[in-house]
Design a protein around this motif. Sequence first.
Motif, PDB file in Angstrom:
ATOM      1  N   ASP A   1      50.610  41.828  38.371  1.00 35.39           N
ATOM      2  CA  ASP A   1      50.270  42.452  37.065  1.00 35.39           C
ATOM      3  C   ASP A   1      50.526  41.290  35.878  1.00 35.39           C
ATOM      4  OD1 ASP A   1      49.999  43.942  34.815  1.00 35.39           O
ATOM      5  OD2 ASP A   1      52.010  44.447  34.708  1.00 35.39           O
ATOM      6  N   VAL A   2      49.576  40.130  35.997  1.00 35.96           N
ATOM      7  CA  VAL A   2      50.006  39.076  35.172  1.00 35.96           C
ATOM      8  C   VAL A   2      49.646  39.358  33.513  1.00 35.96           C
ATOM      9  CG1 VAL A   2      49.431  37.332  36.849  1.00 35.96           C
ATOM     10  CG2 VAL A   2      47.590  38.414  35.810  1.00 35.96           C
ATOM     11  N   ASP A   3      49.026  40.539  33.401  1.00 36.02           N
ATOM     12  CA  ASP A   3      49.069  40.798  31.948  1.00 36.02           C
ATOM     13  C   ASP A   3      50.264  41.701  31.660  1.00 36.02           C
ATOM     14  OD1 ASP A   3      46.532  40.048  30.842  1.00 36.02           O
ATOM     15  OD2 ASP A   3      45.357  42.006  31.452  1.00 36.02           O
ATOM     16  N   GLY A   4      50.964  41.920  32.520  1.00 40.70           N
ATOM     17  CA  GLY A   4      52.506  42.596  32.221  1.00 40.70           C
ATOM     18  C   GLY A   4      52.474  44.085  31.448  1.00 40.70           C
ATOM     19  N   PHE A   5      51.482  44.779  31.925  1.00 36.68           N
ATOM     20  CA  PHE A   5      51.164  46.069  31.432  1.00 36.68           C
ATOM     21  C   PHE A   5      51.769  47.262  32.301  1.00 36.68           C
ATOM     22  CE2 PHE A   5      47.166  44.411  29.296  1.00 36.68           C
ATOM     23  CZ  PHE A   5      47.766  43.812  28.033  1.00 36.68           C
ATOM     24  N   HIS A   6      51.986  46.903  33.509  1.00 38.87           N
ATOM     25  CA  HIS A   6      52.678  47.951  34.384  1.00 38.87           C
ATOM     26  C   HIS A   6      54.096  48.064  34.080  1.00 38.87           C
ATOM     27  CE1 HIS A   6      54.305  49.516  38.135  1.00 38.87           C
ATOM     28  NE2 HIS A   6      52.726  49.628  38.596  1.00 38.87           N
ATOM     29  N   PRO A   7      54.251  49.621  34.214  1.00 33.05           N
ATOM     30  CA  PRO A   7      55.432  49.924  33.769  1.00 33.05           C
ATOM     31  C   PRO A   7      56.802  49.452  34.202  1.00 33.05           C
ATOM     32  CG  PRO A   7      53.975  52.038  34.156  1.00 33.05           C
ATOM     33  CD  PRO A   7      53.321  50.689  34.663  1.00 33.05           C
ATOM     34  N   GLU A   8      56.489  48.708  35.511  1.00 32.52           N
ATOM     35  CA  GLU A   8      57.575  48.104  36.115  1.00 32.52           C
ATOM     36  C   GLU A   8      58.067  46.962  35.144  1.00 32.52           C
ATOM     37  OE1 GLU A   8      57.730  48.115  40.372  1.00 32.52           O
ATOM     38  OE2 GLU A   8      58.641  46.185  40.289  1.00 32.52           O
ATOM     39  N   ASN A   9      56.728  46.273  34.625  1.00 27.61           N
ATOM     40  CA  ASN A   9      56.974  44.979  33.885  1.00 27.61           C
ATOM     41  C   ASN A   9      57.455  45.442  32.753  1.00 27.61           C
ATOM     42  OD1 ASN A   9      56.384  42.774  35.852  1.00 27.61           O
ATOM     43  ND2 ASN A   9      54.322  43.695  35.988  1.00 27.61           N
ATOM     44  N   VAL A  10      57.149  46.328  32.082  1.00 28.09           N
ATOM     45  CA  VAL A  10      57.523  46.785  30.803  1.00 28.09           C
ATOM     46  C   VAL A  10      58.817  47.133  30.888  1.00 28.09           C
ATOM     47  CG1 VAL A  10      57.302  48.682  29.001  1.00 28.09           C
ATOM     48  CG2 VAL A  10      55.253  47.675  30.071  1.00 28.09           C
ATOM     49  N   ALA A  11      59.400  47.707  31.886  1.00 24.86           N
ATOM     50  CA  ALA A  11      61.013  47.858  32.232  1.00 24.86           C
ATOM     51  C   ALA A  11      61.764  46.760  32.292  1.00 24.86           C
ATOM     52  CB  ALA A  11      61.172  48.809  33.468  1.00 24.86           C
TER      53      ALA A  11
END
Length: 298
Positions: free
Chosen positions: A122-132
């Motif tokens: 998820d290179v846009d960084g929008f997945h909940p795991e990346n937000v966390a």
Amino acid sequence: MTNTTMAKLIDGRTVAERVYAGLRRDIAELKARGVTPGLAVILVGDNPASRAYVRSKDKMCHELGLHSVKLELPASITQSELLARVEEFNRDSTIHGILVQSPPPEHIDEAAIVRGLDPRKDVDGFHPENVAKLVLEDASGFVPCTPIGVQRLLLESGIEINGAHVVVLGRSMIVGKPLALLLMQKNKNGNATVTVVHSRSRNLAQITRSADIVVAAIGRAEFLKSDHIRDGAVVIDVGINRVEDAANARGYRLVGDVAFEQVSKKASVITPVPGGVGPMTIAMLMANTLKAARQSLA
Ligand code: NDP
């Protein structure tokens, strides 16, 4: 007293070129280890602005020698068909980064598509795991490209974020909110005192006038005026707005969220539109794709 000299201009294209120079070295290193970083961009429908963004991402991949896959799908595609295409890329070991160009057609649940992405891609960084991970300050996550581009632009321009009061205008999940989280992180590239203002904020001008650094990301053409800033403030303009202009061959011109003409007379440093934050966004997408490829080796 008002400063009558023009602010120093940050040239986003020059800074992005510096970023690319570093990325080229990293790509060569990865290729020597047998890995060509791969990016898949999915475009649904035929929104002309989205098409232009996808084209420039694909072009940059080619310039850097990355593996690039551009998948164009009709606006009539169903949610489950689109999810199936995302899952194919999730399984494809030649693809390290995936993004679905926003906005998708209205019948598509964008959040559900983002949740369908492998968070490691998820290179846009929008997945909940990346937000966390952004909230938790876990550096293995992906941070959305525009906020991380703004941070890099400030750092590369020698502007001290550490301890500064940064006022961010806008609280979107794409720009304002992740930028606030990033700049308040407890590290030397963060440590800012961050205030976020939005459409319901009272005394907005009073708040922005107290900022060392103002970042405008609201999507309102030339909203931020010289009265909104203090003498010598740093002003970063994220906005990209089309305004009608009969004198222009295209019938419009692009302006930011900052009234550049007047604000540049009072600010110490300012970014132009176009040519400021925009080039950094795509550079950071490339950087995130490399990071995904590197992490896939671990
Ligand atoms: P959104 O529309 O998602 O969010 C806009 C934010 O601005 C909201 O939080 C909204 O408040 C706030 N806002 C709107 N009007 C006002 C106002 N009058 N006063 C104070 N706050 C206001 O936009 P995005 O974050 O997606 O994009 C913002 C801008 O940045 C756009 O011009 C966009 O084109 C540009 N952009 C540029 C990129 C680049 O690469 N340079 C990348 C991404 C975006 P509320 O939450 O209360 O509604």
